[in-house]
Design a protein around this motif. Sequence first.
Motif, PDB file in Angstrom:
ATOM      1  N   LEU A 541      59.378  45.728  74.397  1.00 22.86           N
ATOM      2  CA  LEU A 541      58.060  46.360  74.418  1.00 22.86           C
ATOM      3  C   LEU A 541      57.291  46.139  73.128  1.00 22.86           C
ATOM      4  O   LEU A 541      56.119  46.514  73.038  1.00 22.86           O
ATOM      5  CB  LEU A 541      58.220  47.865  74.672  1.00 22.86           C
ATOM      6  CG  LEU A 541      58.911  48.226  75.984  1.00 22.86           C
ATOM      7  CD1 LEU A 541      59.040  49.725  76.122  1.00 22.86           C
ATOM      8  CD2 LEU A 541      58.155  47.637  77.174  1.00 22.86           C
ATOM      9  N   CYS A 542      57.935  45.569  72.125  1.00 25.84           N
ATOM     10  CA  CYS A 542      57.287  45.333  70.836  1.00 25.84           C
ATOM     11  C   CYS A 542      57.108  43.835  70.638  1.00 25.84           C
ATOM     12  O   CYS A 542      58.041  43.055  70.858  1.00 25.84           O
ATOM     13  CB  CYS A 542      58.141  45.931  69.718  1.00 25.84           C
ATOM     14  SG  CYS A 542      57.352  45.920  68.114  1.00 25.84           S
ATOM     15  N   MET A 543      55.928  43.431  70.220  1.00 24.37           N
ATOM     16  CA  MET A 543      55.648  42.010  70.034  1.00 24.37           C
ATOM     17  C   MET A 543      55.310  41.736  68.573  1.00 24.37           C
ATOM     18  O   MET A 543      54.587  42.507  67.937  1.00 24.37           O
ATOM     19  CB  MET A 543      54.496  41.560  70.938  1.00 24.37           C
ATOM     20  CG  MET A 543      53.240  42.392  70.806  1.00 24.37           C
ATOM     21  SD  MET A 543      51.984  41.952  72.021  1.00 24.37           S
ATOM     22  CE  MET A 543      50.701  43.117  71.616  1.00 24.37           C
ATOM     23  N   PRO A 544      55.830  40.651  68.012  1.00 24.73           N
ATOM     24  CA  PRO A 544      55.507  40.294  66.624  1.00 24.73           C
ATOM     25  C   PRO A 544      54.147  39.620  66.531  1.00 24.73           C
ATOM     26  O   PRO A 544      53.758  38.836  67.407  1.00 24.73           O
ATOM     27  CB  PRO A 544      56.638  39.330  66.240  1.00 24.73           C
ATOM     28  CG  PRO A 544      57.060  38.711  67.534  1.00 24.73           C
ATOM     29  CD  PRO A 544      56.836  39.737  68.598  1.00 24.73           C
ATOM     30  N   CYS A 545      53.410  39.931  65.456  1.00 21.93           N
ATOM     31  CA  CYS A 545      52.077  39.370  65.259  1.00 21.93           C
ATOM     32  C   CYS A 545      51.957  38.842  63.837  1.00 21.93           C
ATOM     33  O   CYS A 545      52.565  39.392  62.901  1.00 21.93           O
ATOM     34  CB  CYS A 545      50.991  40.417  65.499  1.00 21.93           C
ATOM     35  SG  CYS A 545      51.088  41.235  67.116  1.00 21.93           S
ATOM     36  N   GLN A 546      51.170  37.773  63.672  1.00 19.01           N
ATOM     37  CA  GLN A 546      50.875  37.239  62.344  1.00 19.01           C
ATOM     38  C   GLN A 546      49.367  37.089  62.200  1.00 19.01           C
ATOM     39  O   GLN A 546      48.659  36.818  63.173  1.00 19.01           O
ATOM     40  CB  GLN A 546      51.572  35.896  62.124  1.00 19.01           C
ATOM     41  CG  GLN A 546      51.134  34.789  63.061  1.00 19.01           C
ATOM     42  CD  GLN A 546      51.880  33.483  62.827  1.00 19.01           C
ATOM     43  OE1 GLN A 546      52.779  33.429  62.008  1.00 19.01           O
ATOM     44  NE2 GLN A 546      51.503  32.434  63.559  1.00 19.01           N
ATOM     45  N   LEU A 547      48.863  37.286  60.971  1.00 22.89           N
ATOM     46  CA  LEU A 547      47.430  37.251  60.732  1.00 22.89           C
ATOM     47  C   LEU A 547      46.917  35.821  60.785  1.00 22.89           C
ATOM     48  O   LEU A 547      47.567  34.880  60.299  1.00 22.89           O
ATOM     49  CB  LEU A 547      47.116  37.885  59.378  1.00 22.89           C
ATOM     50  CG  LEU A 547      47.400  39.389  59.278  1.00 22.89           C
ATOM     51  CD1 LEU A 547      47.132  39.884  57.867  1.00 22.89           C
ATOM     52  CD2 LEU A 547      46.561  40.160  60.296  1.00 22.89           C
ATOM     53  N   HIS A 548      45.744  35.673  61.326  1.00 21.25           N
ATOM     54  CA  HIS A 548      45.136  34.354  61.528  1.00 21.25           C
ATOM     55  C   HIS A 548      44.274  33.968  60.328  1.00 21.25           C
ATOM     56  O   HIS A 548      43.530  34.788  59.777  1.00 21.25           O
ATOM     57  CB  HIS A 548      44.271  34.384  62.791  1.00 21.25           C
ATOM     58  CG  HIS A 548      43.472  33.138  62.995  1.00 21.25           C
ATOM     59  ND1 HIS A 548      44.038  31.937  63.336  1.00 21.25           N
ATOM     60  CD2 HIS A 548      42.132  32.910  62.909  1.00 21.25           C
ATOM     61  CE1 HIS A 548      43.100  31.022  63.455  1.00 21.25           C
ATOM     62  NE2 HIS A 548      41.921  31.582  63.198  1.00 21.25           N
ATOM     63  N   GLY A 549      44.382  32.697  59.923  1.00 23.56           N
ATOM     64  CA  GLY A 549      43.487  32.147  58.905  1.00 23.56           C
ATOM     65  C   GLY A 549      43.662  32.763  57.537  1.00 23.56           C
ATOM     66  O   GLY A 549      42.668  32.897  56.807  1.00 23.56           O
ATOM     67  N   ILE A 550      44.868  33.132  57.164  1.00 22.91           N
ATOM     68  CA  ILE A 550      45.097  33.752  55.865  1.00 22.91           C
ATOM     69  C   ILE A 550      46.397  33.198  55.286  1.00 22.91           C
ATOM     70  O   ILE A 550      47.367  32.948  56.009  1.00 22.91           O
ATOM     71  CB  ILE A 550      45.152  35.291  56.005  1.00 22.91           C
ATOM     72  CG1 ILE A 550      45.116  35.959  54.638  1.00 22.91           C
ATOM     73  CG2 ILE A 550      46.362  35.730  56.794  1.00 22.91           C
ATOM     74  CD1 ILE A 550      44.984  37.455  54.714  1.00 22.91           C
ATOM     75  N   ILE A 551      46.404  32.978  53.975  1.00 21.77           N
ATOM     76  CA  ILE A 551      47.559  32.396  53.284  1.00 21.77           C
ATOM     77  C   ILE A 551      48.013  33.393  52.216  1.00 21.77           C
ATOM     78  O   ILE A 551      47.234  33.729  51.317  1.00 21.77           O
ATOM     79  CB  ILE A 551      47.209  31.044  52.633  1.00 21.77           C
ATOM     80  CG1 ILE A 551      46.694  30.061  53.692  1.00 21.77           C
ATOM     81  CG2 ILE A 551      48.421  30.471  51.906  1.00 21.77           C
ATOM     82  CD1 ILE A 551      46.207  28.757  53.103  1.00 21.77           C
TER      83      ILE A 551
END
Length: 856
Positions: A541-551
């Motif tokens: 039920l939990c999904m991993p997310c990463q931020l877009h366009g950022i280093i």
Amino acid sequence: MTTLKKGTSELELNTANKFYLHKCWVKKSTVSIFSAVQAIHCCLSDMIPLDGETWSDACTNRFISLAHQKLVTIVAKGPVHKTEPLPVRLFESSLIGPLSNIAELLVREQLACFKEELKSNDDSPPCDDSATWDPPLEHDSGKDEKTSGEQTEEPLEFQPQLKLPAQLKDLKVRVSHVNSPSSFYVHLTQYDSQIKRVCELVKQECATMELADVMWKADMYCAAHINGVWERGQICSDVTSSNIAEVMRCDHGNTVKLHINNLRPLPPSLKGTLALECTLTDIRPAGGRSTWTATACDLFSFYLTGASAVMTIKELTDERPVPVTLLCSNKIGQLISIADFLASEGLALRERKPRDAVVQKPKEADAQSPVSGTQTDVSDCQKKDTHPASSPISPPPPISVVSTPTIPKPAPRTIMSAEKVKTKLYNPPELPFLGHIKISVSAIGEDGLIYARTQNADYQLEQLKKRIQQSMKTLPKQKPYTWKSVLGCAVIGPDMLWYRGQLLEVLGGHVKVQYVDYGLVENIPVVHVYPMLLCDDVPQLCMPCQLHGIIPVGGKWQRDAVALLREMLVNRCVDMQVTELPTDPRGPITVDLFLDGLSLSRILCHHEHASMDRTVLEQKGHSAMPPALRLDEWDLDTEGLRGPEEPMLGPYIFPNLPQEGEHFKVRVKHLWTPNELFLWPLEVIADVKVDGETLDEALTRINANISSLPQLTSFSQDYPCLAEYSDGKYYRAQLMKFSSVEPVMIMVKHVDFGSDDTLPTSKLRHMPAELLRFPARALKVKVAGFKAPSAKRNEDMLPYSPGWSVKAAMHMIDLLHSSITATVVAREPELTVLLFNEDGELVHLPLVSSGLAELE
């Protein structure tokens, strides 16, 4: 009142035939060390006073001398009503058996007489009456045959060192001190008289010694004066300059701290110990610990300290502590093993026996083992049913006094083959569609991944939790597993509820597990993890997310950046724009997060934790802040929302001072340090009027209608305003700085007095522009000619200016109360003046002469 030994009583003497005894091991069938202490009213049976009515003082004193503080044997004559004293017969006793009848001694000395019905065969306590109470001590037949002459010679057979008997089974002991089940000290009851004699000899030898200068080192024997009694002791560690020595009581086992004045050198003939350090065998601390818990030690000490017990030495060597088994009676009079008692309380576990590859002569081994017959029968059954070489549980090895060194065998738990279990991963989470959705963040990983759930997943999680708790009623049987092929698992969390997890890494006795429905990662003991799947039909039920366009700075997220993400996101519902879905359904989703319309990426860049990847943003064609674009489409009308704007006020003006060298009258209004203060130039500001009124008149007029002035809304530094003083009136002030944010407090300076104050915004008002036409009255100046003393003084100092003492500031205030004149010395970099008193002398000279300041 005195405490008697095992099988005896505690006596509180009253008269020759009435006394109280405290029931403690009086009758084995009813009393034990776990029962409460009770007092029993007793009387000597078959005796009457000489005159038949009252006991004489001589008889009472003689009875006290025979029984008080003495070891005695009590035999009850029969049951009586509980309101009547219990008739007993009293015998003098020693460690080798009973002596004479005390009643007979009183009659022989013509202090009392027997009743007529007394029989001649009652001279000694019966030993075959099953209804009488047991005598206090049980002795070997050889000891019972000793003559009274040999008993009187016992004190001559002094033994300073403990010597164990040849028979190491069923020794009667008394526990003197307890550290833990692995370290406690016991006395052999047959040495009780020796302990008392040791103290007497130590007192004779050492009490009269002169105090000598002795360098006390570790392991040195000494005579220690403890609570008014001279005892044998042994220094635990070298005595330092504190002159406090840590001493172990040789005949008791516990340690005390004493001043060296209470120590004397111990003669070599008295060196030794009568206390034996022991450890319980066949048990180990519960919970996988290597040391005993405080609860186990406290319980063991509560029941065993000072208690009598039956001890069997398992193996006698020179090593200490000695492995033993300890038996005490329970509430119904049965002897129980203390090791079993600790195990039943959940404070200890049974020690697993090592198994031998080949067992020879099992009958001989059983004969040498001091274990009980029941244990022997079990071992015999195991030998008949299983082969010694292949049996998973082998009989215990023989125990002998003289042991030969053997190669230690591994414990069964280390050589048992682990069960091979294989589990699959839980199904991957359901991915959302591209676009904006609402999510709740549950965890932030150390790698910066954001674990979130959709609103639908939150609802499914509540249903899943109820389903798991209903299906898991009991704990599965714990077995050793390989864990190498385990992926999905079930976890018992810190709240003792079941959770679904994924095994990440095996770390010895712990495993690293990730909660698949929360994203949180923890190191958990293997006993709380089971290789099984819970509700495997429900996806993660939990999904991993990463931020877009950022280093991130440095190529990976730093700890302070992760901490900021957790502070902003965890347990918070935020807006998320899904920009890209992963090819692997278990991979991270590329997203943009927005907190109240602010881009999380922009916030991280503002705090210099990351930088924007402009190339990626241009290639993908996504804006860094989509909600801002939607705001441009709104038809916002701000007409009528703004109030009247405040006019921006300029700075305060200052008065023109006389030329350098000219004297002018001043008045000191505020002192910061003895050479930094605020003053009024009286001649300059006395006649200043604006529109026909002075500053005081203008302030009085404004304070009369202060509610008409709006509260201050502009808080730039040095901005003019009106500030409320402690008298409730408003005066001209200047904003200095924010002193706190919650609540909002601002520091202001009253420009006409020089003092500072910290006020809330509700006590600040907008100042009319007309008040700026009056010059500021208080001028901050530096007084020339002296400075703070360079020598440090043992006095209270000003906290904001440590160079000046409080005494110097108070003295300077006294000097400034007279009529003061000033002359300007310098205007740059700061206004500097010299101050003179009414006699024309420099004000600071008395300060210098008293040593509170020095010339500059």
